[in-house]
Write an enzyme that holds these catalytic residues in place. Structure first.
Site, PDB file in Angstrom:
ATOM      1  N   GLU A 170       0.790  -1.227   0.000  1.00  0.00           N
ATOM      2  CA  GLU A 170       0.000   0.000   0.000  1.00  0.00           C
ATOM      3  C   GLU A 170       0.826   1.283   0.000  1.00  0.00           C
ATOM      4  OE1 GLU A 170      -2.819  -0.229   3.195  1.00  0.00           O
ATOM      5  OE2 GLU A 170      -3.872  -1.932   2.330  1.00  0.00           O
ATOM      6  N   GLU A 354      -5.407  -8.617   0.792  1.00  0.00           N
ATOM      7  CA  GLU A 354      -6.073  -8.331   2.071  1.00  0.00           C
ATOM      8  C   GLU A 354      -7.546  -8.076   1.820  1.00  0.00           C
ATOM      9  OE1 GLU A 354      -4.513  -5.093   4.479  1.00  0.00           O
ATOM     10  OE2 GLU A 354      -2.454  -5.742   4.080  1.00  0.00           O
TER      11      GLU A 354
HETATM   12  C1  FCB Z   1      -4.532  -2.103   5.522  1.00  0.00           C
HETATM   13  C2  FCB Z   1      -3.161  -2.480   6.030  1.00  0.00           C
HETATM   14  C3  FCB Z   1      -3.171  -3.544   7.072  1.00  0.00           C
HETATM   15  C4  FCB Z   1      -4.341  -3.443   8.021  1.00  0.00           C
HETATM   16  C5  FCB Z   1      -5.624  -3.241   7.265  1.00  0.00           C
HETATM   17  C6  FCB Z   1      -6.859  -3.160   8.138  1.00  0.00           C
HETATM   18  O1  FCB Z   1      -4.502  -0.792   5.049  1.00  0.00           O
HETATM   19  O2  FCB Z   1      -2.355  -2.934   4.964  1.00  0.00           O
HETATM   20  O3  FCB Z   1      -1.923  -3.510   7.730  1.00  0.00           O
HETATM   21  O4  FCB Z   1      -4.110  -2.505   8.984  1.00  0.00           O
HETATM   22  O5  FCB Z   1      -5.553  -2.118   6.457  1.00  0.00           O
END
Ligand code: FCB
Length: 446
Positions: A170, A354
């Site tokens: 990110e 994620e």
């Molecule tokens: C993302 C991050 C991760 C976590 C999630 C909820 O932005 O990559 O580390 O905190 O959000």
């Protein structure tokens, strides 16, 4: 229950399922075995920055409990585990390897491999060594070259144990939340700094790619971006313009240089001040081919025109459900985002690196009944399935997160885990969502 059509590609054994974590969020032991301070240690120690003054000194104590945690990962029946390396744990200030820090990851990765779990390793999930921030951090172009040096030594040291490398997690959050909005470490509030930091992170990614390929010819190499689907709050031209700018600044600013070798043209016309200083040849370095693109998806946003800032967030005017962190649950937006990206770009294979929900979980009589998270995961897996059916090449899905952990500026107050962590005792309890995920993955293998 996870409900997918019987012919869903997600049920194919070649589709990778995993759980994800990040070093600073789980490891603790932030002063042990020569680990150097990171920008997140500094940020946590700055009053008012992190909820409740929480910090990463203990976190989930994973640095000491990693063997038990691998047992849990394995019990979940996942194919793969996504983790990150803490740069300040494995490298000294002079660039030499810290053997103890490296050994920790070697032990961890070796144990995962012994269990047949594939290893997806992120090289930078936000814990920049503080000594580099003292020299300007990601605003300093030299940091990109320091990153490349770090990648060279660490991929040589761990390469035989890693299936898939991601350079960055990110860049938007690392650069923009950290240097433009000031809500993440190092906490600067200046859009020029933010955009320059972003450019240097993308440059660092580009510099690292050939190094990973050279040192680890048998691993996959790519990068992870976060994206929210951006909507206009109304059909008015102003609100649509607001949404377009939001989408450009949050999403296309990152994916466009990586996949097309150029920052979005719209920026040059509307917000030239948001274009970073670019040295000759940078964009060619940034845009080299990647084996995969990781996408982290949680929610969508709705944008209203704002006379000074162009856009401002408003709540969905339609009734919607929200998680405990206030994020709208929008699986349809997930499918739309994926399908649109596939129309706008020539995408490499995608991994959902994620996806998950923060819920106000409580442990009652030894169980955590996180109904909302179960529904969230089910609907988002269905959204991935729909995107695949619409032609998007998606190869895997990682739930965020293996266990509750340090949720950045929210401290330990927001819980994203499939496993509940009692921070007083460090006891872990698989939540109902964890059991559902685990049973789903077992049925897939049966
Ligand atoms: C993302 C991050 C991760 C976590 C999630 C909820 O932005 O990559 O580390 O905190 O959000």
């Amino acid at each position: 229950m996870i409900k997918l059509p019987p012919d869903s590609k997600l049920l194919d054994p070649s589709f990778t399922f995993g759980v994800a974590t990040a070093s600073f969020q789980i490891e603790g032991a932030n002063q042990e075995d020569g680990r150097l301070p990171s920008i997140w240690d500094t940020f946590c120690a700055t009053p008012g920055k992190v909820f409740n003054g929480d910090d990463g000194s203990i976190a989930c104590d994973h640095y000491h409990r990693w063997q038990d945690d691998i047992e849990l990962i394995s019990q979940l029946n996942v194919d793969a585990y996504r983790l990150s390396i803490a740069w300040p744990r494995v490298l000294d200030k002079d660039g030499a390897l810290n053997d103890k820090g490296v050994q920790f990851y070697r032990n961890l990765l070796t144990a995962l491999k012994a269990k047949g779990i594939r290893t997806f390793v992120t090289l930078y999930h936000w814990d920049l060594p503080q000594y580099l921030e003292d020299l300007g951090g990601w605003v300093n172009r030299q940091t990109a070259y320091r990153f490349a040096e770090y990648v060279d030594v660490i991929t040589k040291a761990l390469g035989d144990l890693v299936d898939s490398w991601a350079t960055f997690n990110e860049p938007f959050c690392a650069a923009i939340l950290g240097y433009e909005y000031g809500i993440h470490a190092p906490g600067h509030k200046n859009h020029r700094l933010g955009r320059q930091a972003a450019h240097h992170i993308l440059l660092a990614h580009g510099l690292a790619m050939p190094i990973i390929r050279r040192n680890c010819p048998n691993s996959q190499a790519g990068i992870v971006l976060n994206m929210n689907r951006t909507y206009a709050a109304s059909a008015s031209p102003d609100d649509r313009f607001a949404a377009l700018i939001r989408d450009t600044l949050d999403n296309h600013f990152f994916i466009a240089p990586l996949l097309t070798g150029a920052y979005p043209k719209l920026l040059g016309r509307v917000l030239p001040d948001y274009l970073p200083v670019i040295a000759e040849g940078d964009l060619e370095i940034i845009a080299q081919p990647i084996d995969f693109l990781g996408l982290n998806y949680y929610t969508c946003n709705h944008n209203r025109f704002h006379p000074e800032r162009i856009f401002e967030d408003v709540k969905n005017s339609e009734p919607a459900e929200y998680t405990d962190i206030g994020w709208e649950i929008a699986p349809h937006a997930f499918t739309e985002l994926l399908v649109e990206l596939n129309q706008q770009y020539t995408l490499p294979p995608l991994f959902i690196t994620e996806n998950g929900a923060a819920c106000a979980d409580s442990l009652v009589d030894g169980t955590v009944d996180d109904d909302q998270r179960v529904r969230y995961i089910n609907s988002h897996l269905q959204a991935v399935d729909a995107a695949i059916n619409a032609g998007v090449d998606i190869r895997g899905y990682f739930a965020w997160s293996l266990m509750d952990n340090f949720e950045w500026a929210e401290g330990y107050n927001k819980r994203f885990g499939l496993i509940y962590v009692d921070y007083r005792t460090q006891e872990r309890t698989i939540k109902r969502s964890g059991h559902v995920f685990k049973d789903f993955l077992a049925s897939r293998k049966a």
